[in-house]
Design a protein around this motif. Structure first.
Motif, PDB file in Angstrom:
ATOM      1  N   UNK A   1     -31.519 -19.471   5.014  1.00  0.00           N
ATOM      2  CA  UNK A   1     -32.687 -18.777   4.630  1.00  0.00           C
ATOM      3  C   UNK A   1     -31.887 -17.113   3.923  1.00  0.00           C
ATOM      4  N   UNK A   2     -30.661 -16.743   5.302  1.00  0.00           N
ATOM      5  CA  UNK A   2     -30.028 -15.974   5.338  1.00  0.00           C
ATOM      6  C   UNK A   2     -28.363 -15.929   3.443  1.00  0.00           C
ATOM      7  N   UNK A   3     -27.969 -16.968   3.722  1.00  0.00           N
ATOM      8  CA  UNK A   3     -27.177 -17.835   2.252  1.00  0.00           C
ATOM      9  C   UNK A   3     -28.557 -17.581   0.774  1.00  0.00           C
ATOM     10  N   UNK A   4     -29.439 -17.931   1.332  1.00  0.00           N
ATOM     11  CA  UNK A   4     -30.758 -17.418  -0.182  1.00  0.00           C
ATOM     12  C   UNK A   4     -30.384 -16.617  -0.868  1.00  0.00           C
ATOM     13  N   UNK A   5     -30.284 -15.370   0.100  1.00  0.00           N
ATOM     14  CA  UNK A   5     -30.896 -13.947   0.409  1.00  0.00           C
ATOM     15  C   UNK A   5     -29.502 -13.479  -0.258  1.00  0.00           C
ATOM     16  N   UNK A   6     -28.149 -14.410   0.578  1.00  0.00           N
ATOM     17  CA  UNK A   6     -26.598 -13.040   0.012  1.00  0.00           C
ATOM     18  C   UNK A   6     -26.958 -13.310  -1.631  1.00  0.00           C
ATOM     19  N   UNK A   7     -27.458 -15.251  -1.620  1.00  0.00           N
ATOM     20  CA  UNK A   7     -27.194 -15.675  -3.148  1.00  0.00           C
ATOM     21  C   UNK A   7     -27.725 -14.371  -4.804  1.00  0.00           C
ATOM     22  N   UNK A   8     -29.002 -14.615  -4.061  1.00  0.00           N
ATOM     23  CA  UNK A   8     -29.822 -13.425  -4.447  1.00  0.00           C
ATOM     24  C   UNK A   8     -29.015 -12.311  -4.835  1.00  0.00           C
ATOM     25  N   UNK A   9     -29.115 -11.833  -4.336  1.00  0.00           N
ATOM     26  CA  UNK A   9     -27.931 -10.185  -4.046  1.00  0.00           C
ATOM     27  C   UNK A   9     -27.240 -10.301  -5.269  1.00  0.00           C
ATOM     28  N   UNK A  10     -25.910 -11.586  -4.383  1.00  0.00           N
ATOM     29  CA  UNK A  10     -24.721 -11.378  -5.313  1.00  0.00           C
ATOM     30  C   UNK A  10     -25.360 -11.446  -7.191  1.00  0.00           C
ATOM     31  N   UNK A  11     -26.027 -11.911  -7.402  1.00  0.00           N
ATOM     32  CA  UNK A  11     -26.770 -12.241  -9.305  1.00  0.00           C
ATOM     33  C   UNK A  11     -27.195 -10.368  -9.416  1.00  0.00           C
ATOM     34  N   UNK A  12     -27.212  -9.501  -8.403  1.00  0.00           N
ATOM     35  CA  UNK A  12     -27.694  -8.143  -9.123  1.00  0.00           C
ATOM     36  C   UNK A  12     -26.555  -7.634  -9.484  1.00  0.00           C
ATOM     37  N   UNK A  13     -26.341  -6.854 -10.769  1.00  0.00           N
ATOM     38  CA  UNK A  13     -25.758  -6.217 -11.491  1.00  0.00           C
ATOM     39  C   UNK A  13     -24.756  -5.852 -10.573  1.00  0.00           C
TER      40      UNK A  13
END
Length: 312
Positions: free
Chosen positions: A8-20
């Motif tokens: 879950x932490x990794x999924x959140x991180x990956x979504x943040x990484x893809x923000x501009x």
């Protein structure tokens, strides 16, 4: 990779990484992801960047942001709530957290045997990095590895293609992508294979597993329902589920040219030009000579009247 970081932490991180800007506000991070936020902060992957002047309401309309103002009386930032009056917003929720890419890449790639270990080289600022040459299980030669984010965006994809043209792949280059695989372009630049980090990470979703990466490279990066797929280095071609392997560099060069022509929708090429580009001498003037000693190439390659092409 710290064991406290879970899927879950990794999924959140990956979504943040893809923000501009690869950022998330402290109020959102702690308000909606309070269970996983401490692990990401403790690992040094999310670090405070600056202070925000907006937050998620603590008492009203929790799904909507509210503007914050400074209260001299309370000596704190906050907002006025119709139901609760003045509400102070804790200082840690004012912070904007940004991904620390140096720490992230170090932890993400820690299991790979990379050379050199001098740290990533930024090819496109904040978007694309060259991380070194990896020795993967089952492969005798090291393989160039890049890693990028937001590759689904047309302008960023163009920047990647420009970088790849300036630094051609030495046979094969793996491009690890933070973008999910179903959003990646399928028209991959010659010699490159795009692989989503999610697809080759461990069960926690946050560290690349060498065996998984090697298996994905061997299988190729094209969609499974393509009738013809090719490994990025031209080492194999799969036609209607049958895999054909090629060990010689010149034969691989032929396969790569024919495959690219087939993908472009204009499959026919001049045989003489294909052989010349592959590095054959003038004495080798047909594909039959180039593939001397093996006959299975005729299962999917046709050669007639000085032209050649892939067929199904």
């Amino acid at each position: 990779m710290p064991s406290s970081i879970d899927r879950k932490a990794a999924d959140l991180l990956l979504s943040v990484i893809e923000t501009p800007d690869a950022v998330i506000s402290g109020s959102v991070l702690d308000g909606y992801y309070g269970r996983v936020a401490p692990a990401l902060k403790a690992a040094g992957i999310l670090q405070p960047k600056d202070h925000s002047r907006a937050a998620v309401s603590l008492v009203d309309h929790e799904d909507e942001p509210v503007n914050l103002t400074w209260s001299p009386e309370h000596r704190a930032y906050g907002y006025f709530s119709p139901s609760a009056g003045w509400v102070n917003v804790p200082g840690d929720q004012l912070a904007t957290y940004r991904v620390n890419f140096n720490t992230l890449l170090e932890q993400l790639l820690e299991r790979l045997d990379l050379s050199p270990r001098t740290g990533p080289v930024e090819l496109v600022p904040d978007l694309l990095w060259e991380v070194g040459d990896a020795r993967l299980p089952g492969r005798s030669k090291r393989t160039s590895v890049w890693i990028g984010r937001r590759l689904c965006e047309p302008a960023i994809w163009k920047s990647f293609i420009d970088a790849a043209r300036k630094r051609p792949a030495p046979g094969l280059r793996i491009v690890l992508s933070f973008t999910p695989g179903n959003r990646l372009p399928t028209d991959v630049h010659l010699g490159h294979t795009l692989i989503a980090v999610r697809d080759v990470a461990d069960h926690n979703g946050h560290a690349v597993v060498p065996d998984l990466l090697a298996a994905r490279v061997a299988a190729g990066s094209q969609l499974n329902d393509d009738l013809i797929t090719m490994a990025a280095d031209g080492a194999s071609l799969t036609v209607r589920g049958t895999r054909y392997a090629f060990s010689g560099s010149k034969q691989r060069a032929i396969i790569r040219q024919l495959y690219d022509a087939w993908k472009s929708g204009h499959p026919e090429l001049l045989t003489a030009e294909v052989l010349e580009s592959a590095g054959y001498s003038t004495s080798v003037n047909t594909l039959a000579k180039a593939f001397s000693g093996r006959a299975e190439w005729r299962d999917f390659i046709r050669e007639e009247n000085g032209r050649c092409w892939l067929f199904l």
